[in-house]
Structures are given as C-alpha cells and as structure tokens.
Scaffold this motif. Structure first.
Motif, PDB file in Angstrom:
ATOM      1  N   ALA A   1       0.864  -1.173   0.000  1.00 54.29           N
ATOM      2  CA  ALA A   1       0.000   0.000   0.000  1.00 54.29           C
ATOM      3  C   ALA A   1       0.902   1.226   0.000  1.00 54.29           C
ATOM      4  O   ALA A   1       2.089   1.135   0.325  1.00 54.29           O
ATOM      5  CB  ALA A   1      -0.912   0.012   1.227  1.00 54.29           C
ATOM      6  N   THR A   2       0.340   2.367  -0.344  1.00 55.03           N
ATOM      7  CA  THR A   2       1.109   3.606  -0.322  1.00 55.03           C
ATOM      8  C   THR A   2       1.068   4.213   1.079  1.00 55.03           C
ATOM      9  O   THR A   2       0.190   3.870   1.887  1.00 55.03           O
ATOM     10  CB  THR A   2       0.527   4.618  -1.319  1.00 55.03           C
ATOM     11  N   PRO A   3       1.986   5.129   1.390  1.00 54.93           N
ATOM     12  CA  PRO A   3       1.926   5.788   2.704  1.00 54.93           C
ATOM     13  C   PRO A   3       0.577   6.457   2.963  1.00 54.93           C
ATOM     14  O   PRO A   3       0.066   6.422   4.083  1.00 54.93           O
ATOM     15  CB  PRO A   3       3.056   6.823   2.615  1.00 54.93           C
ATOM     16  N   GLU A   4      -0.005   7.064   1.928  1.00 58.27           N
ATOM     17  CA  GLU A   4      -1.292   7.731   2.090  1.00 58.27           C
ATOM     18  C   GLU A   4      -2.405   6.746   2.429  1.00 58.27           C
ATOM     19  O   GLU A   4      -3.370   7.111   3.115  1.00 58.27           O
ATOM     20  CB  GLU A   4      -1.648   8.488   0.805  1.00 58.27           C
ATOM     21  N   GLN A   5      -2.268   5.513   1.967  1.00 61.12           N
ATOM     22  CA  GLN A   5      -3.287   4.497   2.270  1.00 61.12           C
ATOM     23  C   GLN A   5      -3.100   3.890   3.658  1.00 61.12           C
ATOM     24  O   GLN A   5      -4.050   3.382   4.253  1.00 61.12           O
ATOM     25  CB  GLN A   5      -3.243   3.404   1.201  1.00 61.12           C
ATOM     26  N   ILE A   6      -1.888   3.942   4.178  1.00 62.47           N
ATOM     27  CA  ILE A   6      -1.592   3.383   5.503  1.00 62.47           C
ATOM     28  C   ILE A   6      -1.827   4.401   6.611  1.00 62.47           C
ATOM     29  O   ILE A   6      -2.293   4.056   7.710  1.00 62.47           O
ATOM     30  CB  ILE A   6      -0.126   2.888   5.559  1.00 62.47           C
ATOM     31  N   TRP A   7      -1.530   5.652   6.340  1.00 66.33           N
ATOM     32  CA  TRP A   7      -1.569   6.708   7.354  1.00 66.33           C
ATOM     33  C   TRP A   7      -2.868   6.753   8.161  1.00 66.33           C
ATOM     34  O   TRP A   7      -2.828   6.863   9.403  1.00 66.33           O
ATOM     35  CB  TRP A   7      -1.305   8.055   6.686  1.00 66.33           C
ATOM     36  N   PRO A   8      -4.048   6.673   7.534  1.00 66.32           N
ATOM     37  CA  PRO A   8      -5.295   6.742   8.328  1.00 66.32           C
ATOM     38  C   PRO A   8      -5.417   5.647   9.373  1.00 66.32           C
ATOM     39  O   PRO A   8      -6.054   5.859  10.416  1.00 66.32           O
ATOM     40  CB  PRO A   8      -6.393   6.610   7.261  1.00 66.32           C
ATOM     41  N   TRP A   9      -4.814   4.495   9.126  1.00 69.40           N
ATOM     42  CA  TRP A   9      -4.869   3.406  10.114  1.00 69.40           C
ATOM     43  C   TRP A   9      -4.008   3.749  11.336  1.00 69.40           C
ATOM     44  O   TRP A   9      -4.301   3.288  12.446  1.00 69.40           O
ATOM     45  CB  TRP A   9      -4.389   2.098   9.480  1.00 69.40           C
ATOM     46  N   LEU A  10      -2.981   4.554  11.131  1.00 69.27           N
ATOM     47  CA  LEU A  10      -2.117   4.943  12.253  1.00 69.27           C
ATOM     48  C   LEU A  10      -2.771   6.015  13.116  1.00 69.27           C
ATOM     49  O   LEU A  10      -2.753   5.916  14.347  1.00 69.27           O
ATOM     50  CB  LEU A  10      -0.768   5.456  11.738  1.00 69.27           C
ATOM     51  N   VAL A  11      -3.333   7.030  12.494  1.00 63.37           N
ATOM     52  CA  VAL A  11      -3.822   8.171  13.274  1.00 63.37           C
ATOM     53  C   VAL A  11      -5.064   7.828  14.100  1.00 63.37           C
ATOM     54  O   VAL A  11      -5.366   8.526  15.070  1.00 63.37           O
ATOM     55  CB  VAL A  11      -4.115   9.395  12.374  1.00 63.37           C
ATOM     56  N   GLN A  12      -5.782   6.765  13.750  1.00 62.13           N
ATOM     57  CA  GLN A  12      -6.978   6.429  14.526  1.00 62.13           C
ATOM     58  C   GLN A  12      -6.702   5.443  15.653  1.00 62.13           C
ATOM     59  O   GLN A  12      -7.608   5.083  16.410  1.00 62.13           O
ATOM     60  CB  GLN A  12      -8.069   5.874  13.607  1.00 62.13           C
TER      61      GLN A  12
END
Length: 214
Positions: free
Chosen positions: A67-78
């Motif tokens: 996945a791209t960083p943009e696709q992974i990032w939302p899983w981290l911030v929540q």
C-alpha cells in the motif's frame, strides 16, 4: 552417591539456567528488539531519538505493506484505546473491544498536541507529525521526565509498497518493567504491525476491486 547425585542435579539445573539465559539474551532478545527491521532501518535516525539519551530499551521493528503511505496513514492516526484499538490482542490492550477493521472518520483529525489514550488512565501526546510520513508519541509519567517515545515512519519502497517502521525508546524502571519489555512486548507489537498490514492491504484490495483495477 546421593550427595553426588544432588550435586550433579544442581550443576545440571545451573547449566540449563545459564543456557536458557544465554538463549534469551543472545537469540530471543535481538530478534524481539529488531523484528522485521533491516540494519539500515535500525541505524537510521527517527523522530524522538534525542529525547531520551539513555534508554534501557531501544527497539526498532518494521513490516512491508502493499500500500502507499497515504493508504496506511489513516490506520495509524486512529489508533488508541477505545478508539480504533491497537490491532493487536484486544483483550489485553483494548478492554476486549475488537480493533477497528475499517477507517473511522471520527478519529482521523489528529494533530500535534493531541492525546491518544493507551489505557483508561495512561495517555501519550503527539509531539511531532508529518502527515503521511512520520509521527511521534511521548509518554510522561508521574515524574517530570519522558518515560518513553514511540515513533512511526512510512518509507515508500515503490509505487505500491511501503515500509512501516516503528521505534520504541524506553527508560524502564524496575525489574518487572524490564522483563515485560524484553520478553512480552514484542508479542503485542508484532501483532500490531501485522494487523496494520492486513487492514491496509485489505483496503487497497477493496479499492482496486471497486475501480476494476486488478
């Protein structure tokens, strides 16, 4: 003969203890500290490295995600206790509430200075963030000193793969805390990273299916 037998038994127990300690220290602990990480990632500078100058626990772990960083990032911030959870063993770190398997819009607005609950009474503070790239959490205990820093970094490999690297630097107090970190913490952290990997890749697969891009 009995005295000799007991001496041999004691010697055997001692030898086994030394062997077990050696295996833990020289085999298990390095694996636990650097699970999935390359030598370059272990040596790389990450956010928060200078905050705790003398950590007695310094662990760098990593996983490749399709996945791209943009696709992974939302899983981290929540992430967080009673938010999306930690994608790990929920009975141990989220009161038995199942970690989210979808993105939760209500937990996507994370900024520097915000608090993320780890438990019902412990919080980390987001002290640095570059959206889509890196994030740093800090935990301060009862004493006026940072007890640990927890950094997250997304490093793109190509247009479809990203390395998720995390580093935990801890100033642990007491034998129990050290044993928990050295022996048990990797079990939760490994599950967390694999949980993020699974969810992000599943999301990407769903996006590709919806767009007809195989």
């Amino acid at each position: 003969m009995r005295r000799l037998t007991w001496r041999r038994a004691i010697a055997l127990v001692g030898a086994l203890g030394l062997l077990g300690s050696g295996l833990v220290w020289w085999v298990y602990r390095p694996w636990a500290l650097y699970w999935g990480a390359t030598q370059a990632e272990i040596a790389a500078v990450m956010p928060g490295d200078t905050i705790i100058s003398d950590p007695n626990f310094n662990a760098t772990r990593a996983v490749t995600i399709e996945a791209t960083p943009e696709q992974i990032w939302p899983w981290l911030v929540q992430m967080g206790y009673r938010r999306a959870g930690f994608y790990s063993y929920d009975r141990l770190d989220n009161d038995g509430i199942t970690s989210a398997v979808r993105l939760l819009p209500e937990f996507q607005q994370l900024a520097v200075g915000d608090s993320i609950p780890l438990t019902s009474h412990d919080y980390v503070t987001v002290t640095a963030m570059e959206p889509g790239v890196s994030m740093l959490w800090e935990y301060v205990g009862d004493e006026p000193a940072t007890v640990f820093t927890w950094a997250w970094m997304l490093d793109p490999v190509d247009d479809r793969h990203t390395r998720l690297v995390t580093r935990l630097r801890y100033r642990a107090r007491g034998i129990r805390a050290r044993l928990m970190l050295d022996l048990v913490e990797i079990v939760m952290m490994r599950k967390c990273l694999l949980g993020i990997q699974e969810r992000a890749q599943r999301g990407v697969d769903a996006e590709r299916g919806a767009s007809g891009d195989g």
